[in-house]
Design a protein around this motif. Structure first.
Motif, PDB file in Angstrom:
ATOM      1  N   LEU A 190      35.334  42.592  42.558  1.00 39.12           N
ATOM      2  CA  LEU A 190      34.181  43.442  42.243  1.00 39.12           C
ATOM      3  C   LEU A 190      32.913  42.788  42.767  1.00 39.12           C
ATOM      4  CD1 LEU A 190      35.075  44.572  38.586  1.00 39.12           C
ATOM      5  CD2 LEU A 190      35.669  45.645  40.769  1.00 39.12           C
ATOM      6  N   LEU A 191      32.791  41.459  42.551  1.00 35.63           N
ATOM      7  CA  LEU A 191      31.630  40.709  43.041  1.00 35.63           C
ATOM      8  C   LEU A 191      32.106  39.484  43.805  1.00 35.63           C
ATOM      9  CD1 LEU A 191      29.322  40.487  39.869  1.00 35.63           C
ATOM     10  CD2 LEU A 191      29.444  42.321  41.574  1.00 35.63           C
ATOM     11  N   ALA A 192      31.272  39.028  44.742  1.00 35.06           N
ATOM     12  CA  ALA A 192      31.590  37.798  45.475  1.00 35.06           C
ATOM     13  C   ALA A 192      30.307  36.993  45.665  1.00 35.06           C
ATOM     14  CB  ALA A 192      32.186  38.138  46.837  1.00 35.06           C
TER      15      ALA A 192
ATOM     16  N   ASP B  67      43.291  28.875  59.139  1.00 34.97           N
ATOM     17  CA  ASP B  67      44.575  28.634  59.815  1.00 34.97           C
ATOM     18  C   ASP B  67      45.716  29.427  59.160  1.00 34.97           C
ATOM     19  OD1 ASP B  67      44.702  27.387  57.419  1.00 34.97           O
ATOM     20  OD2 ASP B  67      45.390  25.443  58.198  1.00 34.97           O
ATOM     21  N   ALA B  68      45.379  30.497  58.441  1.00 29.60           N
ATOM     22  CA  ALA B  68      46.417  31.263  57.718  1.00 29.60           C
ATOM     23  C   ALA B  68      47.471  31.813  58.675  1.00 29.60           C
ATOM     24  CB  ALA B  68      45.781  32.403  56.926  1.00 29.60           C
ATOM     25  N   GLY B  69      47.065  32.155  59.894  1.00 24.73           N
ATOM     26  CA  GLY B  69      48.034  32.646  60.883  1.00 24.73           C
ATOM     27  C   GLY B  69      48.409  34.107  60.688  1.00 24.73           C
ATOM     28  N   VAL B  70      47.913  34.735  59.631  1.00 23.35           N
ATOM     29  CA  VAL B  70      48.169  36.168  59.382  1.00 23.35           C
ATOM     30  C   VAL B  70      46.830  36.772  58.959  1.00 23.35           C
ATOM     31  CG1 VAL B  70      50.546  35.728  58.610  1.00 23.35           C
ATOM     32  CG2 VAL B  70      48.730  35.928  56.914  1.00 23.35           C
ATOM     33  N   PRO B  71      46.695  38.103  59.049  1.00 25.27           N
ATOM     34  CA  PRO B  71      45.411  38.696  58.659  1.00 25.27           C
ATOM     35  C   PRO B  71      45.108  38.499  57.168  1.00 25.27           C
ATOM     36  CG  PRO B  71      46.800  40.287  59.843  1.00 25.27           C
ATOM     37  CD  PRO B  71      47.658  39.100  59.552  1.00 25.27           C
ATOM     38  N   VAL B  72      43.895  38.010  56.902  1.00 22.83           N
ATOM     39  CA  VAL B  72      43.411  37.889  55.519  1.00 22.83           C
ATOM     40  C   VAL B  72      42.058  38.602  55.473  1.00 22.83           C
ATOM     41  CG1 VAL B  72      42.636  36.322  53.693  1.00 22.83           C
ATOM     42  CG2 VAL B  72      44.580  35.668  55.136  1.00 22.83           C
ATOM     43  N   SER B  73      41.887  39.522  54.525  1.00 20.82           N
ATOM     44  CA  SER B  73      40.609  40.227  54.412  1.00 20.82           C
ATOM     45  C   SER B  73      40.100  40.170  52.987  1.00 20.82           C
ATOM     46  CB  SER B  73      40.717  41.719  54.750  1.00 20.82           C
ATOM     47  OG  SER B  73      41.776  42.000  55.550  1.00 20.82           O
ATOM     48  N   LEU B  74      38.811  40.423  52.859  1.00 23.32           N
ATOM     49  CA  LEU B  74      38.187  40.520  51.542  1.00 23.32           C
ATOM     50  C   LEU B  74      37.446  41.851  51.478  1.00 23.32           C
ATOM     51  CD1 LEU B  74      37.092  39.282  48.819  1.00 23.32           C
ATOM     52  CD2 LEU B  74      35.141  38.488  50.153  1.00 23.32           C
ATOM     53  N   VAL B  75      37.720  42.610  50.420  1.00 25.96           N
ATOM     54  CA  VAL B  75      36.966  43.838  50.150  1.00 25.96           C
ATOM     55  C   VAL B  75      36.268  43.617  48.814  1.00 25.96           C
ATOM     56  CG1 VAL B  75      37.136  46.311  49.645  1.00 25.96           C
ATOM     57  CG2 VAL B  75      38.556  45.295  51.437  1.00 25.96           C
ATOM     58  N   THR B  76      34.960  43.812  48.779  1.00 29.20           N
ATOM     59  CA  THR B  76      34.209  43.538  47.550  1.00 29.20           C
ATOM     60  C   THR B  76      33.163  44.618  47.312  1.00 29.20           C
ATOM     61  OG1 THR B  76      32.983  41.827  46.350  1.00 29.20           O
ATOM     62  CG2 THR B  76      32.499  42.006  48.683  1.00 29.20           C
ATOM     63  N   GLY B  77      32.769  44.755  46.047  1.00 31.06           N
ATOM     64  CA  GLY B  77      31.744  45.741  45.709  1.00 31.06           C
ATOM     65  C   GLY B  77      30.341  45.237  45.981  1.00 31.06           C
ATOM     66  N   SER B  78      30.169  43.900  45.994  1.00 30.57           N
ATOM     67  CA  SER B  78      28.833  43.342  46.233  1.00 30.57           C
ATOM     68  C   SER B  78      28.936  41.869  46.605  1.00 30.57           C
ATOM     69  CB  SER B  78      27.999  43.461  44.946  1.00 30.57           C
ATOM     70  OG  SER B  78      26.829  42.681  45.023  1.00 30.57           O
ATOM     71  N   ILE B  79      28.064  41.434  47.509  1.00 29.35           N
ATOM     72  CA  ILE B  79      27.885  39.990  47.721  1.00 29.35           C
ATOM     73  C   ILE B  79      26.586  39.634  47.007  1.00 29.35           C
ATOM     74  CG2 ILE B  79      27.564  38.121  49.381  1.00 29.35           C
ATOM     75  CD1 ILE B  79      29.122  39.794  51.419  1.00 29.35           C
TER      76      ILE B  79
END
Ligand code: PRP
Ligand code: URA
Length: 212
Positions: A159-161, A175-187
């Motif tokens: 919800l928040l970041a 270096d995760a080697g796979v897609p990593v994403s963040l979806v958030t309501g607000s920074i």
């Protein structure tokens, strides 16, 4: 790492009431669920689907359905549990695994106290739910755990970041080697000296479930 801020007026409106210290627990729980459903729409943009044939009353056509293996939703206990219903409402056929993590309020290090996840996550898209990304310690540990088990596409939904938490994710998971994403309501603006998000909403777990 792809970072997406879902800056929709309804999200900003509901976040305002979530942040307000006068909001009681029942209202807080309802808002957290509603916000998750709105964020789920953005978070699932890349969910894996495949075509299949149907017939409308008028003509045959091609539709889409979720691919197998089905996505896995992982709420981080406790506070992530408050987002689960909002997510499964949009993805009812997804499976759900659980990770219990608690931040030591002095060192701000997260410890993992519970794990109910499949051992093999090969080929799985995983959605990790936690309302708060503060230092990022809990989220980074959770995502590493999922990567060790073979998850090959991970979306964190918060919800928040705090900017500090996003930077920690970017550095630690480069270096995760796979897609990593963040979806958030607000920074939000920053962390304070106690590791709380400013302006934030306080302790999400306590506001959802009380002080234990
Ligand atoms: C909160 C929150 C995150 C974590 C965020 O949980 O729900 O899991 O803190 O902080 P971090 O980014 O600095 O790791 P908490 O440890 O308070 O546990 P709870 O959900 O049981 O209340
Ligand atoms: N965890 C919370 O619940 N709130 C914060 O602001 C930071 C960590």
């Amino acid at each position: 790492m792809r970072v997406h801020v879902a800056d929709h007026p309804l999200i900003a409106h509901k976040l305002t009431y979530l942040r307000d210290k006068r909001t009681d627990s029942p209202t807080f729980r309802r808002l957290a669920e509603e916000l998750m459903t709105l964020l789920a729409y953005e978070a699932t943009r890349e969910v894996r689907v495949e075509p299949f044939s149907i017939e409308t009353p008028v003509a045959p056509t091609t539709g889409i359905k979720l691919s197998n293996p089905k996505p896995l939703i992982v709420p981080i206990l406790r506070a992530g549990l408050g987002m689960l219903e909002g997510m499964v409402r949009l993805l009812p056929s997804a499976e759900v695994g659980f990770l219990g993590m608690q931040r030591n309020e002095e060192t701000l290090e997260a410890i993992t106290y519970a794990n109910r996840l499949p051992d093999d996550l090969s080929g799985r898209q995983v959605y990790v739910l936690d309302p708060m990304l503060a230092t990022g310690g809990s989220m980074v540990d959770a995502i590493r755990f999922l990567l060790e088990r073979g998850a090959d596409d991970i979306t964190a939904v918060t919800l928040l970041a705090a900017p500090e938490g996003i930077a920690h994710m970017e550095e630690s998971l480069a270096d995760a080697g796979v897609p990593v994403s963040l979806v958030t309501g607000s920074i939000d603006e920053k962390l304070n000296e106690l590791g709380y998000i400013v302006p934030g909403l306080g302790d999400a777990g306590d506001r959802l479930y009380g002080v234990v």
